[in-house]
Each structure stands twice: as C-alpha cells, then as structure tokens.
Design a protein around this motif. Sequence first.
Motif, PDB file in Angstrom:
ATOM      1  N   HIS A  12      -8.857 -18.438  -3.218  1.00  0.00           N
ATOM      2  CA  HIS A  12      -9.248 -17.720  -2.008  1.00  0.00           C
ATOM      3  C   HIS A  12      -9.944 -18.636  -1.007  1.00  0.00           C
ATOM      4  O   HIS A  12     -10.477 -18.159   0.004  1.00  0.00           O
ATOM      5  CB  HIS A  12     -10.170 -16.542  -2.362  1.00  0.00           C
ATOM      6  CG  HIS A  12     -11.376 -16.940  -3.147  1.00  0.00           C
ATOM      7  ND1 HIS A  12     -11.351 -17.100  -4.516  1.00  0.00           N
ATOM      8  CD2 HIS A  12     -12.654 -17.210  -2.770  1.00  0.00           C
ATOM      9  CE1 HIS A  12     -12.559 -17.447  -4.943  1.00  0.00           C
ATOM     10  NE2 HIS A  12     -13.366 -17.523  -3.900  1.00  0.00           N
ATOM     11  N   ASP A  14     -10.318 -22.946   0.839  1.00  0.00           N
ATOM     12  CA  ASP A  14      -9.621 -23.956   1.642  1.00  0.00           C
ATOM     13  C   ASP A  14      -9.704 -25.316   0.970  1.00  0.00           C
ATOM     14  O   ASP A  14     -10.764 -25.687   0.426  1.00  0.00           O
ATOM     15  CB  ASP A  14     -10.265 -24.099   3.026  1.00  0.00           C
ATOM     16  CG  ASP A  14      -9.824 -23.049   4.017  1.00  0.00           C
ATOM     17  OD1 ASP A  14      -9.036 -22.162   3.639  1.00  0.00           O
ATOM     18  OD2 ASP A  14     -10.282 -23.107   5.187  1.00  0.00           O
ATOM     19  N   ASP A  63     -16.368 -21.062  -1.480  1.00  0.00           N
ATOM     20  CA  ASP A  63     -14.922 -21.281  -1.495  1.00  0.00           C
ATOM     21  C   ASP A  63     -14.494 -22.517  -0.711  1.00  0.00           C
ATOM     22  O   ASP A  63     -13.305 -22.808  -0.614  1.00  0.00           O
ATOM     23  CB  ASP A  63     -14.181 -20.042  -0.970  1.00  0.00           C
ATOM     24  CG  ASP A  63     -14.609 -19.631   0.427  1.00  0.00           C
ATOM     25  OD1 ASP A  63     -15.791 -19.773   0.755  1.00  0.00           O
ATOM     26  OD2 ASP A  63     -13.754 -19.149   1.187  1.00  0.00           O
ATOM     27  N   ASP A 217     -13.970 -21.562   9.113  1.00  0.00           N
ATOM     28  CA  ASP A 217     -14.219 -20.114   9.072  1.00  0.00           C
ATOM     29  C   ASP A 217     -14.929 -19.653  10.345  1.00  0.00           C
ATOM     30  O   ASP A 217     -15.612 -18.630  10.359  1.00  0.00           O
ATOM     31  CB  ASP A 217     -15.089 -19.747   7.866  1.00  0.00           C
ATOM     32  CG  ASP A 217     -14.294 -19.669   6.568  1.00  0.00           C
ATOM     33  OD1 ASP A 217     -13.102 -20.026   6.571  1.00  0.00           O
ATOM     34  OD2 ASP A 217     -14.878 -19.273   5.536  1.00  0.00           O
ATOM     35  N   HIS A 248      -9.365 -17.580   6.493  1.00  0.00           N
ATOM     36  CA  HIS A 248      -8.299 -17.049   5.654  1.00  0.00           C
ATOM     37  C   HIS A 248      -7.592 -15.845   6.287  1.00  0.00           C
ATOM     38  O   HIS A 248      -7.008 -15.015   5.591  1.00  0.00           O
ATOM     39  CB  HIS A 248      -8.842 -16.671   4.263  1.00  0.00           C
ATOM     40  CG  HIS A 248      -9.895 -17.599   3.777  1.00  0.00           C
ATOM     41  ND1 HIS A 248      -9.616 -18.896   3.410  1.00  0.00           N
ATOM     42  CD2 HIS A 248     -11.244 -17.451   3.641  1.00  0.00           C
ATOM     43  CE1 HIS A 248     -10.742 -19.500   3.054  1.00  0.00           C
ATOM     44  NE2 HIS A 248     -11.737 -18.653   3.198  1.00  0.00           N
ATOM     45  N   SER A 270      -4.674 -19.949   4.660  1.00  0.00           N
ATOM     46  CA  SER A 270      -5.008 -20.445   3.324  1.00  0.00           C
ATOM     47  C   SER A 270      -5.726 -19.363   2.525  1.00  0.00           C
ATOM     48  O   SER A 270      -6.903 -19.082   2.761  1.00  0.00           O
ATOM     49  CB  SER A 270      -5.908 -21.684   3.449  1.00  0.00           C
ATOM     50  OG  SER A 270      -6.346 -22.125   2.191  1.00  0.00           O
ATOM     51  N   THR A 271      -5.036 -18.740   1.593  1.00  0.00           N
ATOM     52  CA  THR A 271      -5.640 -17.754   0.702  1.00  0.00           C
ATOM     53  C   THR A 271      -4.619 -17.266  -0.310  1.00  0.00           C
ATOM     54  O   THR A 271      -3.425 -17.250  -0.033  1.00  0.00           O
ATOM     55  CB  THR A 271      -6.205 -16.544   1.468  1.00  0.00           C
ATOM     56  OG1 THR A 271      -6.809 -15.631   0.548  1.00  0.00           O
ATOM     57  CG2 THR A 271      -5.119 -15.825   2.238  1.00  0.00           C
ATOM     58  N   ASN A 272      -5.118 -16.846  -1.460  1.00  0.00           N
ATOM     59  CA  ASN A 272      -4.247 -16.188  -2.437  1.00  0.00           C
ATOM     60  C   ASN A 272      -4.352 -14.667  -2.342  1.00  0.00           C
ATOM     61  O   ASN A 272      -3.866 -13.946  -3.207  1.00  0.00           O
ATOM     62  CB  ASN A 272      -4.588 -16.646  -3.856  1.00  0.00           C
ATOM     63  CG  ASN A 272      -5.989 -16.204  -4.291  1.00  0.00           C
ATOM     64  OD1 ASN A 272      -6.773 -15.693  -3.489  1.00  0.00           O
ATOM     65  ND2 ASN A 272      -6.305 -16.415  -5.553  1.00  0.00           N
ATOM     66  N   GLY A 274      -7.517 -13.219  -1.581  1.00  0.00           N
ATOM     67  CA  GLY A 274      -8.937 -12.895  -1.623  1.00  0.00           C
ATOM     68  C   GLY A 274      -9.402 -12.504  -3.006  1.00  0.00           C
ATOM     69  O   GLY A 274      -8.706 -12.679  -4.009  1.00  0.00           O
ATOM     70  N   HIS A 280      -7.937 -10.896   2.040  1.00  0.00           N
ATOM     71  CA  HIS A 280      -7.451 -11.723   3.149  1.00  0.00           C
ATOM     72  C   HIS A 280      -5.989 -12.080   2.911  1.00  0.00           C
ATOM     73  O   HIS A 280      -5.575 -12.255   1.770  1.00  0.00           O
ATOM     74  CB  HIS A 280      -8.267 -13.026   3.250  1.00  0.00           C
ATOM     75  CG  HIS A 280      -9.693 -12.833   3.617  1.00  0.00           C
ATOM     76  ND1 HIS A 280     -10.716 -13.515   3.007  1.00  0.00           N
ATOM     77  CD2 HIS A 280     -10.283 -12.029   4.547  1.00  0.00           C
ATOM     78  CE1 HIS A 280     -11.871 -13.146   3.535  1.00  0.00           C
ATOM     79  NE2 HIS A 280     -11.640 -12.240   4.461  1.00  0.00           N
TER      80      HIS A 280
END
Length: 339
Positions: A12, A14, A63, A217, A248, A270-272, A274, A280
């Motif tokens: 979740h 970067d 993260d 962010d 994200h 960039s995220t899976n 959340g 996200h």
Amino acid sequence: MPITLKFLQAGHGDAFIFECEKDGDSFVMVVDSGPRISQCKIVPIIKGLSKIDLLVLSHYDEDHISGYLEYFKNYQEDALKIREYWCNCASQIEVEQRTIISAYSNAKTFADYLRQISKEFRDTKWIELIKAGHQYNNEFVDIEVVAPSNTALTINRNKYITSEYPAITCDRVNDDLDVSLKDLAKRPTPYTSQVINNASIAFILRTEGKSYLMLGDVMPDDVVNYLVSKGYSEDCPLEVDFVKVSHHGSRYNISNNLLDIIKCNNYIISTNGGRASAIHPDRETIAKLLYHPQRSMQEIVHLYFNYKLNELQKHRAILFNDGEIEEAKCEVHEEEFIL
C-alpha cells in the motif's frame, strides 16, 4: 540518453528507482521504500544497487519509510555507496516519548541513522530541509522541488498531532459506483488536515528524453500555488510525460485545478488497494484524471497500476463499471514495473 523508472510493488506504499545512463556513466535515484509489510521485497532491491546518487524520503509515514529503516538497520556500511540524502526528518519537533505518534518515531530513528552515517562518512551529504524551489542539477537530470511550501512545513511542525486521515467506508465506495465518472469529476476536492502528507517532498525530474512529476502524498493546493508562481496556467500548462498521482490516488490529494495546469496523458498510481479503512485509489480520483475540464478527449489517457485491478478489488477499491474505460478513451496498464 536512456532513463527508466522502476515502479516497484510496495504493497500500500511507494518505492521508485530512477536509473539514467550516459557515455558509460549512470545516475541512480531511490524515492521511498515501502511499508513494513514489503520490506523483504524492497530492501534486497535497494541493497542490490551498486550505487545511489540520491536517496529521497518524501515523508516519514510508515508506508514510505519502513524499507529504509530496515535497510540502514542492517546495512549501514552501504552509506559508502550513497552520495546524497533528502530527508525532512522530525528533529525540529519536541515530543514526549509516551505521546509520540509512529510517523515521528520513525523519522527520529531514521535521522539517528543519518547522523551516525554523517559522522562516519564525511563525504556523505544529508540535506534535512528540502522545500519548494530547491534545485538539483547534473549532466543526467534536472530536478525542481515543487513542495513542501514553508507553510506546509510550519503546520507540520506545529500541528502534527491534529493530522486527520478520514476513514473510507465500503458504503461510500459502492455509492460512488452509482455515480458516473463524468459527474464524480465535478465534485470539489474534500478537505482534510493531512499535515504529514502535505509536508511531502514533491518534484519534477527532467532528462533529455523524459519528464516526471512525482507528487509523494502532497495536497494539491501547494503544488498549484507553486506552479502558478512559475507562470504555469491552463493556457500555459506544465508539460510532463508522467505524473505519479499523490497519496496512492486518494480523493483528498487531487484537484481539477491542479490537473488543468498540467499537460500529461500518463498517470502512475502506486498501491495494492490499501489496508483496513484506507482504501486506495478513489474512484473520484480516477474520474478527475479522465474528465477534468482541460482534458483533451482526442487523446488517450494511460493509467499505470503496479498491481492488477482484481488485486485492488480484494481491498474493496473498485474503480470502473462496464464500458467506462472505453468510453473515457483510457488504457489501463497493470503490473508494468518499468516506465
């Protein structure tokens, strides 16, 4: 001059690596290092780099910083291969240990590592105050920092305890699916107090071949203000090849005002999907990327995700209804790690 951006799978969080080659020499830049859950994947990649010319911590949320903490805990001797650090750590903030929040604990730990490294390796350069307007130039890249502003840094220093991260509910995700992307794009950006996020280091990286706007962010208003101060507008937009979308893809970190003064058709998210209530990206963010007022519907917009959409859906991040991708003249790219 070839340049690549390695868009790492960092859960979740970067993690990015820029590599540029010219005349047999190279420039390597690492930006962020993912969350604790992805350490076993990200840390070996950083360890495997033969050198790092510039290491950037955009801000000290878990993260983004956790991979670095693990890396320097185990491989402090690797400082010899790192020429310069950008890290706005929390050393200016006095917090009682019993009340300290995790982000500041992480920052202070990382700062301790960097101070020890600076003592042992005098050639290492650590810049602890990076803010809008800072420039970094060499034969490979030109980097212009667009955030944080002085205001963002001051608020972060004075009001860190009040930072708000609103919960994202499944009901809201489902409700947004009932609203068209065109209508979602018209919604104003909601307000939240994200003082740590808004202190993110965000920058434009330019080379002879490509350009990237990396937003960490950060919140949109400070970036808008900086770009406007440099003469950019709807009629004279900043042109870049890629934009790394802030936070994200959170709806709190994007605005039509920002998108309308940038000319770009390639967006990196960039995220899976959340974790917990932090889902996200937001469908509302996708809507603005595809339908902000200055978007040319004659051109295709490319959305780059470092995980497959069905992986995002496992975390309840559902972005598209049937037919919406085609209608928006959009192409979705999944699991593409080098740009």
